[in-house]
Design a protein around this motif. Structure first.
Motif, PDB file in Angstrom:
ATOM      1  N   PRO A  51       0.635  -1.254  -0.069  1.00 17.96           N
ATOM      2  CA  PRO A  51      -0.006  -0.106   0.078  1.00 17.96           C
ATOM      3  C   PRO A  51       0.787   1.201   0.037  1.00 17.96           C
ATOM      4  N   HIS A  52       0.274   2.610  -0.685  1.00 22.37           N
ATOM      5  CA  HIS A  52       1.208   3.557  -0.719  1.00 22.37           C
ATOM      6  C   HIS A  52       0.025   4.734  -0.504  1.00 22.37           C
ATOM      7  N   ALA A  53       0.600   5.805   0.400  1.00 24.48           N
ATOM      8  CA  ALA A  53      -0.297   7.093   0.456  1.00 24.48           C
ATOM      9  C   ALA A  53       0.557   8.226  -0.189  1.00 24.48           C
ATOM     10  N   LEU A  54      -0.368   8.813  -1.100  1.00 23.60           N
ATOM     11  CA  LEU A  54       0.291   9.722  -1.969  1.00 23.60           C
ATOM     12  C   LEU A  54      -0.578  11.063  -1.784  1.00 23.60           C
ATOM     13  N   THR A  55      -0.096  12.178  -2.225  1.00 21.05           N
ATOM     14  CA  THR A  55      -0.780  13.577  -2.161  1.00 21.05           C
ATOM     15  C   THR A  55      -1.431  13.497  -3.575  1.00 21.05           C
ATOM     16  N   ASP A  56      -1.125  13.167  -4.555  1.00 23.73           N
ATOM     17  CA  ASP A  56      -1.781  13.314  -5.982  1.00 23.73           C
ATOM     18  C   ASP A  56      -1.121  12.323  -6.924  1.00 23.73           C
ATOM     19  N   MET A  57      -1.817  11.741  -7.795  1.00 23.59           N
ATOM     20  CA  MET A  57      -1.238  10.973  -8.997  1.00 23.59           C
ATOM     21  C   MET A  57      -1.809  11.351 -10.414  1.00 23.59           C
ATOM     22  N   TYR A  58      -0.913  11.235 -11.414  1.00 20.10           N
ATOM     23  CA  TYR A  58      -1.491  11.686 -12.870  1.00 20.10           C
ATOM     24  C   TYR A  58      -1.352  10.344 -13.439  1.00 20.10           C
ATOM     25  N   LEU A  59      -2.197   9.589 -13.964  1.00 20.71           N
ATOM     26  CA  LEU A  59      -2.106   8.452 -14.754  1.00 20.71           C
ATOM     27  C   LEU A  59      -2.186   8.530 -16.271  1.00 20.71           C
ATOM     28  N   PRO A  60      -1.420   7.610 -16.840  1.00 18.54           N
ATOM     29  CA  PRO A  60      -1.265   7.452 -18.333  1.00 18.54           C
ATOM     30  C   PRO A  60      -2.563   7.245 -18.963  1.00 18.54           C
ATOM     31  N   LEU A  61      -2.755   7.692 -20.115  1.00 19.69           N
ATOM     32  CA  LEU A  61      -3.949   7.217 -20.966  1.00 19.69           C
ATOM     33  C   LEU A  61      -4.166   5.847 -21.370  1.00 19.69           C
ATOM     34  N   ASN A  62      -2.944   5.248 -21.388  1.00 17.54           N
ATOM     35  CA  ASN A  62      -3.226   3.772 -21.432  1.00 17.54           C
ATOM     36  C   ASN A  62      -2.155   2.942 -20.927  1.00 17.54           C
ATOM     37  N   GLY A  63      -2.595   2.154 -19.860  1.00 18.86           N
ATOM     38  CA  GLY A  63      -1.873   1.399 -18.999  1.00 18.86           C
ATOM     39  C   GLY A  63      -2.331   0.655 -17.946  1.00 18.86           C
ATOM     40  N   GLU A  64      -1.735  -0.173 -17.101  1.00 19.70           N
ATOM     41  CA  GLU A  64      -2.431  -0.802 -16.107  1.00 19.70           C
ATOM     42  C   GLU A  64      -1.582  -0.757 -14.959  1.00 19.70           C
ATOM     43  N   PHE A  65      -2.324  -1.063 -13.705  1.00 17.59           N
ATOM     44  CA  PHE A  65      -1.536  -1.234 -12.406  1.00 17.59           C
ATOM     45  C   PHE A  65      -1.881  -2.676 -11.766  1.00 17.59           C
ATOM     46  N   LEU A  66      -1.039  -3.665 -11.499  1.00 18.84           N
ATOM     47  CA  LEU A  66      -1.370  -4.822 -11.449  1.00 18.84           C
ATOM     48  C   LEU A  66      -1.068  -4.950  -9.748  1.00 18.84           C
ATOM     49  N   LEU A  67      -2.050  -5.136  -8.954  1.00 17.43           N
ATOM     50  CA  LEU A  67      -1.939  -4.994  -7.612  1.00 17.43           C
ATOM     51  C   LEU A  67      -1.831  -6.176  -6.957  1.00 17.43           C
ATOM     52  N   ALA A  68      -0.941  -6.383  -5.995  1.00 19.90           N
ATOM     53  CA  ALA A  68      -0.827  -7.672  -5.142  1.00 19.90           C
ATOM     54  C   ALA A  68      -1.844  -7.605  -3.982  1.00 19.90           C
ATOM     55  N   ALA A  69      -2.072  -8.717  -3.448  1.00 16.32           N
ATOM     56  CA  ALA A  69      -3.204  -8.879  -2.345  1.00 16.32           C
ATOM     57  C   ALA A  69      -3.285  -7.840  -1.374  1.00 16.32           C
ATOM     58  N   ASP A  70      -2.084  -7.179  -0.941  1.00 13.60           N
ATOM     59  CA  ASP A  70      -2.182  -6.018   0.048  1.00 13.60           C
ATOM     60  C   ASP A  70      -1.926  -4.723  -0.559  1.00 13.60           C
ATOM     61  N   ALA A  71      -1.846  -4.641  -1.860  1.00 14.19           N
ATOM     62  CA  ALA A  71      -1.480  -3.300  -2.378  1.00 14.19           C
ATOM     63  C   ALA A  71      -2.563  -2.497  -2.315  1.00 14.19           C
ATOM     64  N   ALA A  72      -2.565  -1.168  -2.217  1.00 18.18           N
ATOM     65  CA  ALA A  72      -3.706  -0.016  -2.461  1.00 18.18           C
ATOM     66  C   ALA A  72      -2.920   1.306  -2.514  1.00 18.18           C
ATOM     67  N   PHE A  73      -3.834   2.150  -2.871  1.00 15.96           N
ATOM     68  CA  PHE A  73      -3.311   3.692  -2.965  1.00 15.96           C
ATOM     69  C   PHE A  73      -4.363   4.296  -2.243  1.00 15.96           C
ATOM     70  N   THR A  74      -3.678   5.152  -1.150  1.00 14.51           N
ATOM     71  CA  THR A  74      -4.749   6.017  -0.492  1.00 14.51           C
ATOM     72  C   THR A  74      -4.390   7.600  -0.424  1.00 14.51           C
ATOM     73  N   ALA A  75      -5.008   8.399  -0.290  1.00 16.29           N
ATOM     74  CA  ALA A  75      -4.920   9.778   0.010  1.00 16.29           C
ATOM     75  C   ALA A  75      -4.157  10.223   1.057  1.00 16.29           C
ATOM     76  N   PHE A  76      -3.059  11.047   1.039  1.00 14.28           N
ATOM     77  CA  PHE A  76      -2.332  11.525   2.280  1.00 14.28           C
ATOM     78  C   PHE A  76      -3.093  12.312   3.029  1.00 14.28           C
ATOM     79  N   ASP A  77      -3.192  12.045   4.623  1.00 13.36           N
ATOM     80  CA  ASP A  77      -3.829  12.623   5.307  1.00 13.36           C
ATOM     81  C   ASP A  77      -3.298  13.671   5.992  1.00 13.36           C
ATOM     82  N   GLY A  78      -2.002  14.090   5.681  1.00 14.30           N
ATOM     83  CA  GLY A  78      -1.177  15.127   6.356  1.00 14.30           C
ATOM     84  C   GLY A  78      -0.423  14.841   7.502  1.00 14.30           C
TER      85      GLY A  78
END
Length: 461
Positions: A51-78
């Motif tokens: 898992p990763h907490a990020l402030t912001d993320m810009y994604l490509p127009l053509n692509g994929e994210f392969l997430l493992a069982a415990d992987a995730a993206f969350t917004a940074f809470d400060g």
């Protein structure tokens, strides 16, 4: 067991995983205060393990994210994040330039995927890339993107393992190519094709990367500074399939249907390379195709032969000397046991730090055959040399005249005396009376001179 021993597994090294620090322009994994930026026009496949907490993320127009069982993206809470005091923009690096034919991006592994232990066997540069009968492994739980641009339309392989799944039949590979991930992982004009079959010839099979040799060398030199390292010998050898010259020795073997490449390699390792005096020597052995020449003209056909390349770790004037000694031992072994091993002829070439030029040597298994061939070649060269000199006018043959058996021998006429300077006078002639030109003139014959200006009747009056 023989099939497992002969199988070669090559593993792709780079990946496009989110947690690989070298995939980011800052050289570290993005943290909570960072803004993650993927180029919108770049095609990517990204595997995320955790898992990763990020402030912001810009994604490509053509692509994929392969997430493992415990992987995730969350917004940074400060909240405070250790090691991420100051945020910034983290950009994902471009993976488009990673070429299939770059030798530095592959490594030899065991069937389990573990790195193969280093030993006395190495590969020439063209064979560091997966060959047509090799097994290719992309590490489990990794994403990747590889450029398959090639000088050949189809790149044949025995099998391909992706995400821990081995694809070893044409149908299973075709099914994977029809899925969503394959177009994001493979791009370029070369098409990968899985055959599921290994090398059918016990004498070995050529790698099949010769057409892409210039591409392989260009990628290798680009990674090493665009030039080959300076060799210690003045006239380095240039093995087939290798990009740079080497010091040491090469042996080219002509073989018969009885030759077994894997058995012969094992024999050399056990009986010669394992000796302590050859501790620093490495050997590459494989079947290659050498273009044939006839009278200086390159032929379209290529003759198969077994190439042995020997190098050592010595430097200076000693560079290549251990490899030279091993090559001499191999040639001696061929002279003694070559026929039983399926070797008909061996040719050696040497370049060391103490020699100004390469040294050639040849040991045919059959001395009679070699002598006959050399005799014929010498005769042809001798006759060709005579013909060349004759056409250039440097050589003349005496004219020969045949004498018929019925021709009688005649004595040559005696030449006229040098003092005889007479000439024919129409006013004066000598004519013997009743002369018979067919008979010899007697010695007491009287000769009369007829003078047309003198009349005998006038004196009688």
């Amino acid at each position: 067991l023989p099939a497992a021993t002969a199988a070669v597994y090559k593993q792709w090294i780079p990946n496009t995983n989110f947690e690989t620090a070298s995939n980011w322009d800052k050289g570290r994994i993005p943290c909570a205060r960072d803004v993650v930026h993927f180029e919108k026009d770049k095609v990517v496949s990204v595997f995320v393990r955790s898992p990763h907490a990020l402030t912001d993320m810009y994604l490509p127009l053509n692509g994929e994210f392969l997430l493992a069982a415990d992987a995730a993206f969350t917004a940074f809470d400060g909240s405070w994040d250790p090691g991420c005091d100051s945020g910034g923009t983290a950009r994902f690096t471009d993976a488009e330039h990673r070429s299939w034919f770059d030798p530095t991006l592959w490594q030899d592994v065991l069937p389990s995927g573990e790195l193969r232990p280093s030993g006395p066997i190495f590969s020439v540069d063209e064979e560091r890339i997966p060959c047509r009968y090799d097994d290719v492994i992309f590490q489990p739980e990794t994403s990747f993107r590889v450029n398959t641009d090639s000088s050949q339309p189809v790149i044949h392989l025995r099998s391909i393992s992706v995400m821990g799944q081995e694809l070893n039949t044409p149908s299973s590979w075709a099914g994977y190519l029809g899925g969503p991930s394959a177009p994001l992982q493979f791009h370029g004009n070369g098409t990968l094709q899985v055959t599921g079959t290994g090398c059918p010839d016990k004498s070995g099979c050529a790698c099949g990367n010769a057409l892409d040799g210039p591409r392989i060398c260009a990628a290798l030199l680009r990674a090493s500074g665009r030039q080959c390292p300076e060799p210690a010998c003045q006239s380095p050898l240039q093995p087939l399939g290798h990009c740079c010259g080497v010091c040491g020795a090469t042996i080219n073997l002509d073989f018969t249907p009885d030759f077994d490449l894997q058995k012969y390699q094992d024999r050399l390792v056990q009986e010669l390379l394992s000796q302590p005096k050859y501790a620093g020597v490495q050997m590459a052995i494989s079947k290659v195709h050498k273009a044939q020449t006839f009278l200086g003209t390159m032929s379209r056909s290529a003759a198969p032969l077994i190439q042995i390349v020997l190098i050592d770790d010595r430097a200076g004037v000693q560079a290549g000397t251990a490899a030279e000694q091993l090559a001499a031992d191999i040639m001696q072994n061929i002279a003694q046991h070559g026929e039983a091993l399926g070797i008909s002829n061996g040719k050696m070439e040497v370049a060391t730090g103490s020699t100004a030029s390469g040294q050639m040597g040849s040991h045919p298994v059959s001395r009679i055959t070699a002598g006959t061939v050399m005799g014929l070649l010498f005769s042809l060269l001798f006759l060709g040399g005579i013909l060349f000199l004759y056409r250039k006018g440097k050589l003349r043959f005496p004219a020969l005249r045949r004498h018929q058996p019925w021709q009688r021998m005649e004595d040559p006429a005696s030449p006229a005396p040098a003092s005889d300077k007479g000439f024919d006078n129409p006013m004066f002639s000598v004519e013997p009376p009743d002369a018979d030109l067919g008979e010899e003139t007697p010695k007491d014959l009287q000769v009369f001179y007829l003078n047309p200006l003198y009349d005998a009747s006038e004196t009688e009056t």
